[in-house]
Motif scaffolding. Structure first.
Motif, PDB file in Angstrom:
ATOM      1  N   ILE A  61       0.876  -1.165   0.000  1.00 57.77           N
ATOM      2  CA  ILE A  61       0.000   0.000   0.000  1.00 57.77           C
ATOM      3  C   ILE A  61       0.914   1.216   0.000  1.00 57.77           C
ATOM      4  O   ILE A  61       2.035   1.161   0.503  1.00 57.77           O
ATOM      5  CB  ILE A  61      -0.964   0.004   1.208  1.00 57.77           C
ATOM      6  CG1 ILE A  61      -0.209  -0.159   2.527  1.00 57.77           C
ATOM      7  CG2 ILE A  61      -1.985  -1.108   1.061  1.00 57.77           C
ATOM      8  CD1 ILE A  61      -1.103  -0.145   3.761  1.00 57.77           C
ATOM      9  N   GLY A  62       0.478   2.286  -0.609  1.00 54.87           N
ATOM     10  CA  GLY A  62       1.329   3.470  -0.645  1.00 54.87           C
ATOM     11  C   GLY A  62       0.866   4.467  -1.674  1.00 54.87           C
ATOM     12  O   GLY A  62      -0.168   4.288  -2.324  1.00 54.87           O
ATOM     13  N   ASP A  63       1.673   5.494  -1.836  1.00 55.86           N
ATOM     14  CA  ASP A  63       1.286   6.591  -2.711  1.00 55.86           C
ATOM     15  C   ASP A  63       1.870   6.494  -4.114  1.00 55.86           C
ATOM     16  O   ASP A  63       1.559   7.299  -4.974  1.00 55.86           O
ATOM     17  CB  ASP A  63       1.647   7.932  -2.069  1.00 55.86           C
ATOM     18  CG  ASP A  63       3.128   8.085  -1.773  1.00 55.86           C
ATOM     19  OD1 ASP A  63       3.956   7.396  -2.398  1.00 55.86           O
ATOM     20  OD2 ASP A  63       3.463   8.902  -0.897  1.00 55.86           O
ATOM     21  N   GLY A  64       2.751   5.524  -4.358  1.00 54.70           N
ATOM     22  CA  GLY A  64       3.349   5.375  -5.676  1.00 54.70           C
ATOM     23  C   GLY A  64       4.455   6.379  -5.959  1.00 54.70           C
ATOM     24  O   GLY A  64       5.073   6.341  -7.021  1.00 54.70           O
ATOM     25  N   GLY A  65       4.704   7.274  -5.031  1.00 56.16           N
ATOM     26  CA  GLY A  65       5.738   8.290  -5.218  1.00 56.16           C
ATOM     27  C   GLY A  65       6.969   8.012  -4.387  1.00 56.16           C
ATOM     28  O   GLY A  65       8.048   7.753  -4.909  1.00 56.16           O
ATOM     29  N   TRP A  66       6.799   8.032  -3.073  1.00 60.11           N
ATOM     30  CA  TRP A  66       7.956   7.799  -2.216  1.00 60.11           C
ATOM     31  C   TRP A  66       7.678   6.845  -1.067  1.00 60.11           C
ATOM     32  O   TRP A  66       8.596   6.270  -0.500  1.00 60.11           O
ATOM     33  CB  TRP A  66       8.530   9.116  -1.683  1.00 60.11           C
ATOM     34  CG  TRP A  66       7.641   9.781  -0.667  1.00 60.11           C
ATOM     35  CD1 TRP A  66       6.620  10.652  -0.916  1.00 60.11           C
ATOM     36  CD2 TRP A  66       7.673   9.615   0.755  1.00 60.11           C
ATOM     37  NE1 TRP A  66       6.011  11.036   0.256  1.00 60.11           N
ATOM     38  CE2 TRP A  66       6.649  10.408   1.319  1.00 60.11           C
ATOM     39  CE3 TRP A  66       8.479   8.873   1.626  1.00 60.11           C
ATOM     40  CZ2 TRP A  66       6.402  10.484   2.677  1.00 60.11           C
ATOM     41  CZ3 TRP A  66       8.228   8.952   2.987  1.00 60.11           C
ATOM     42  CH2 TRP A  66       7.203   9.751   3.497  1.00 60.11           C
ATOM     43  N   TYR A  67       6.407   6.661  -0.678  1.00 62.72           N
ATOM     44  CA  TYR A  67       6.103   5.847   0.492  1.00 62.72           C
ATOM     45  C   TYR A  67       5.402   4.557   0.088  1.00 62.72           C
ATOM     46  O   TYR A  67       4.378   4.580  -0.608  1.00 62.72           O
ATOM     47  CB  TYR A  67       5.212   6.618   1.474  1.00 62.72           C
ATOM     48  CG  TYR A  67       4.987   5.843   2.752  1.00 62.72           C
ATOM     49  CD1 TYR A  67       5.944   5.846   3.763  1.00 62.72           C
ATOM     50  CD2 TYR A  67       3.849   5.072   2.928  1.00 62.72           C
ATOM     51  CE1 TYR A  67       5.746   5.107   4.934  1.00 62.72           C
ATOM     52  CE2 TYR A  67       3.656   4.345   4.098  1.00 62.72           C
ATOM     53  CZ  TYR A  67       4.611   4.360   5.079  1.00 62.72           C
ATOM     54  OH  TYR A  67       4.437   3.633   6.231  1.00 62.72           O
ATOM     55  N   PHE A  68       5.959   3.434   0.574  1.00 58.33           N
ATOM     56  CA  PHE A  68       5.425   2.116   0.269  1.00 58.33           C
ATOM     57  C   PHE A  68       5.449   1.275   1.546  1.00 58.33           C
ATOM     58  O   PHE A  68       6.475   1.199   2.216  1.00 58.33           O
ATOM     59  CB  PHE A  68       6.275   1.425  -0.806  1.00 58.33           C
ATOM     60  CG  PHE A  68       6.362   2.216  -2.079  1.00 58.33           C
ATOM     61  CD1 PHE A  68       5.468   2.001  -3.111  1.00 58.33           C
ATOM     62  CD2 PHE A  68       7.332   3.199  -2.244  1.00 58.33           C
ATOM     63  CE1 PHE A  68       5.535   2.735  -4.287  1.00 58.33           C
ATOM     64  CE2 PHE A  68       7.414   3.941  -3.408  1.00 58.33           C
ATOM     65  CZ  PHE A  68       6.513   3.710  -4.436  1.00 58.33           C
ATOM     66  N   HIS A  69       4.330   0.655   1.863  1.00 59.87           N
ATOM     67  CA  HIS A  69       4.242  -0.171   3.062  1.00 59.87           C
ATOM     68  C   HIS A  69       3.851  -1.594   2.661  1.00 59.87           C
ATOM     69  O   HIS A  69       2.813  -1.804   2.020  1.00 59.87           O
ATOM     70  CB  HIS A  69       3.211   0.397   4.043  1.00 59.87           C
ATOM     71  CG  HIS A  69       3.126  -0.373   5.309  1.00 59.87           C
ATOM     72  ND1 HIS A  69       4.034  -0.216   6.342  1.00 59.87           N
ATOM     73  CD2 HIS A  69       2.255  -1.324   5.710  1.00 59.87           C
ATOM     74  CE1 HIS A  69       3.710  -1.048   7.323  1.00 59.87           C
ATOM     75  NE2 HIS A  69       2.635  -1.732   6.969  1.00 59.87           N
ATOM     76  N   ILE A  70       4.680  -2.551   3.026  1.00 61.22           N
ATOM     77  CA  ILE A  70       4.414  -3.953   2.733  1.00 61.22           C
ATOM     78  C   ILE A  70       3.488  -4.504   3.818  1.00 61.22           C
ATOM     79  O   ILE A  70       3.736  -4.308   5.008  1.00 61.22           O
ATOM     80  CB  ILE A  70       5.718  -4.747   2.638  1.00 61.22           C
ATOM     81  CG1 ILE A  70       6.523  -4.226   1.445  1.00 61.22           C
ATOM     82  CG2 ILE A  70       5.452  -6.242   2.524  1.00 61.22           C
ATOM     83  CD1 ILE A  70       7.907  -4.797   1.303  1.00 61.22           C
ATOM     84  N   ALA A  71       2.432  -5.174   3.390  1.00 63.69           N
ATOM     85  CA  ALA A  71       1.429  -5.690   4.322  1.00 63.69           C
ATOM     86  C   ALA A  71       0.981  -7.087   3.896  1.00 63.69           C
ATOM     87  O   ALA A  71       1.205  -7.513   2.764  1.00 63.69           O
ATOM     88  CB  ALA A  71       0.222  -4.754   4.357  1.00 63.69           C
ATOM     89  N   ASP A  72       0.326  -7.756   4.828  1.00 66.16           N
ATOM     90  CA  ASP A  72      -0.309  -9.049   4.563  1.00 66.16           C
ATOM     91  C   ASP A  72       0.638 -10.108   4.024  1.00 66.16           C
ATOM     92  O   ASP A  72       0.252 -10.928   3.192  1.00 66.16           O
ATOM     93  CB  ASP A  72      -1.507  -8.891   3.614  1.00 66.16           C
ATOM     94  CG  ASP A  72      -2.671  -8.185   4.274  1.00 66.16           C
ATOM     95  OD1 ASP A  72      -2.818  -8.317   5.504  1.00 66.16           O
ATOM     96  OD2 ASP A  72      -3.439  -7.517   3.580  1.00 66.16           O
ATOM     97  N   MET A  73       1.868 -10.113   4.506  1.00 64.59           N
ATOM     98  CA  MET A  73       2.779 -11.201   4.143  1.00 64.59           C
ATOM     99  C   MET A  73       2.274 -12.457   4.846  1.00 64.59           C
ATOM    100  O   MET A  73       2.228 -12.509   6.081  1.00 64.59           O
ATOM    101  CB  MET A  73       4.204 -10.873   4.584  1.00 64.59           C
ATOM    102  CG  MET A  73       4.883  -9.793   3.769  1.00 64.59           C
ATOM    103  SD  MET A  73       5.296 -10.312   2.095  1.00 64.59           S
ATOM    104  CE  MET A  73       6.453 -11.641   2.408  1.00 64.59           C
ATOM    105  N   ALA A  74       1.867 -13.462   4.087  1.00 66.52           N
ATOM    106  CA  ALA A  74       1.293 -14.664   4.674  1.00 66.52           C
ATOM    107  C   ALA A  74       1.546 -15.872   3.780  1.00 66.52           C
ATOM    108  O   ALA A  74       1.454 -15.770   2.558  1.00 66.52           O
ATOM    109  CB  ALA A  74      -0.210 -14.486   4.869  1.00 66.52           C
ATOM    110  N   THR A  75       1.845 -16.991   4.407  1.00 69.71           N
ATOM    111  CA  THR A  75       2.005 -18.271   3.713  1.00 69.71           C
ATOM    112  C   THR A  75       1.255 -19.331   4.504  1.00 69.71           C
ATOM    113  O   THR A  75       1.371 -19.387   5.734  1.00 69.71           O
ATOM    114  CB  THR A  75       3.498 -18.662   3.610  1.00 69.71           C
ATOM    115  OG1 THR A  75       4.217 -17.631   2.924  1.00 69.71           O
ATOM    116  CG2 THR A  75       3.677 -19.977   2.856  1.00 69.71           C
ATOM    117  N   LEU A  76       0.489 -20.142   3.806  1.00 70.37           N
ATOM    118  CA  LEU A  76      -0.222 -21.223   4.495  1.00 70.37           C
ATOM    119  C   LEU A  76       0.777 -22.117   5.210  1.00 70.37           C
ATOM    120  O   LEU A  76       1.850 -22.405   4.672  1.00 70.37           O
ATOM    121  CB  LEU A  76      -1.038 -22.052   3.501  1.00 70.37           C
ATOM    122  CG  LEU A  76      -2.235 -21.358   2.863  1.00 70.37           C
ATOM    123  CD1 LEU A  76      -2.921 -22.292   1.865  1.00 70.37           C
ATOM    124  CD2 LEU A  76      -3.230 -20.898   3.926  1.00 70.37           C
TER     125      LEU A  76
END
Length: 137
Positions: A61-76
């Motif tokens: 999730i993020g603004d596409g410019g400078w800020y990016f947040h990685i979320a929902d990293m999941a593996t069964l």
């Protein structure tokens, strides 16, 4: 080791797979309405499918410019230990690198099981400079 039938795609999982992956991997379960918002509002996705079923995922999730947040990293759980989380994370970082201007700020919240993976790919703790906080209601 990854299976020959594992396929990495850059499309979101189905709502059913998203909700199942979160709950089965130990992340906080979410409602269908929350899941629909996550699917629609993400900047990018990386999903590993095994026999047409999503078995690992991550999103940015993020603004596409400078800020990016990685979320929902999941593996069964039955697919953990095969490098799928690393594959997803590496692909998410590649997607950021492909389009972001120089100097993107990439963050994530690191639960204990994921910390070794994140550290091995260059993530460092931000404390004491900054500390993650959340609104509790």
């Amino acid at each position: 080791m990854t299976d020959a039938t594992d396929q990495l795609v850059r499309t979101p999982p189905t709502l059913e797979d998203y909700l199942h992956l979160r709950a089965a991997s130990g992340l906080t379960p979410k409602t269908a309405v929350q899941g629909e918002g996550a699917l629609a509002g993400s900047w990018c996705w990386s999903v590993v499918r095994h026999e047409e079923r999503a078995v690992a995922m991550g999103r940015v999730i993020g603004d596409g410019g400078w800020y990016f947040h990685i979320a929902d990293m999941a593996t069964l759980p039955e697919h953990q230990g095969r490098g799928l989380g690393r594959r997803v994370l590496t692909d998410l970082l590649a997607q950021i690198e492909e389009v972001a201007p120089d100097g993107p700020y990439v963050t994530l919240m690191a639960d204990a099981p994921g910390r070794p993976l994140y550290a091995s790919t260059g993530f460092v703790e931000t404390a004491p400079t900054s500390l993650g906080m959340r609104l509790e209601r």
